[in-house]
Scaffold this active site. Sequence first.
Site, mmCIF file in Angstrom:
data_model
loop_
_atom_site.group_PDB
_atom_site.id
_atom_site.type_symbol
_atom_site.label_atom_id
_atom_site.label_comp_id
_atom_site.label_asym_id
_atom_site.label_seq_id
_atom_site.Cartn_x
_atom_site.Cartn_y
_atom_site.Cartn_z
ATOM 1 N N LYS A 33 8.347 -6.017 2.137
ATOM 2 C CA LYS A 33 6.920 -5.231 2.256
ATOM 3 C C LYS A 33 6.995 -4.396 3.537
ATOM 4 O O LYS A 33 5.582 -4.015 3.793
ATOM 5 C CB LYS A 33 5.769 -6.113 1.969
ATOM 6 N N ASP A 34 7.725 -4.591 4.348
ATOM 7 C CA ASP A 34 7.659 -4.166 5.725
ATOM 8 C C ASP A 34 7.548 -2.839 5.832
ATOM 9 O O ASP A 34 6.712 -2.049 6.631
ATOM 10 C CB ASP A 34 9.106 -4.249 6.648
#
Length: 71
Positions: A59-60
Amino acid sequence: MDASSATGAVHRPGRGRVFESIVDAIGDTPLVELSRAADGVDGRILAKLDYLNPGGSKKDRIALRMVQDAE
């Protein structure tokens, strides 16, 4: 000898890349070839190591985009 990539990261043979900022590491998830698992198979099998991302997950990129949009 060091070589720079398009992201500004520096590749040092045997040592990995050194980034100017943690943000530069986002979207550069390491891949590992699973050559023993691919024995007798046409093509390559790669494992994407999301746990090695700066935030520890896949999810970066969305988190970075949310921060950029908020700025």
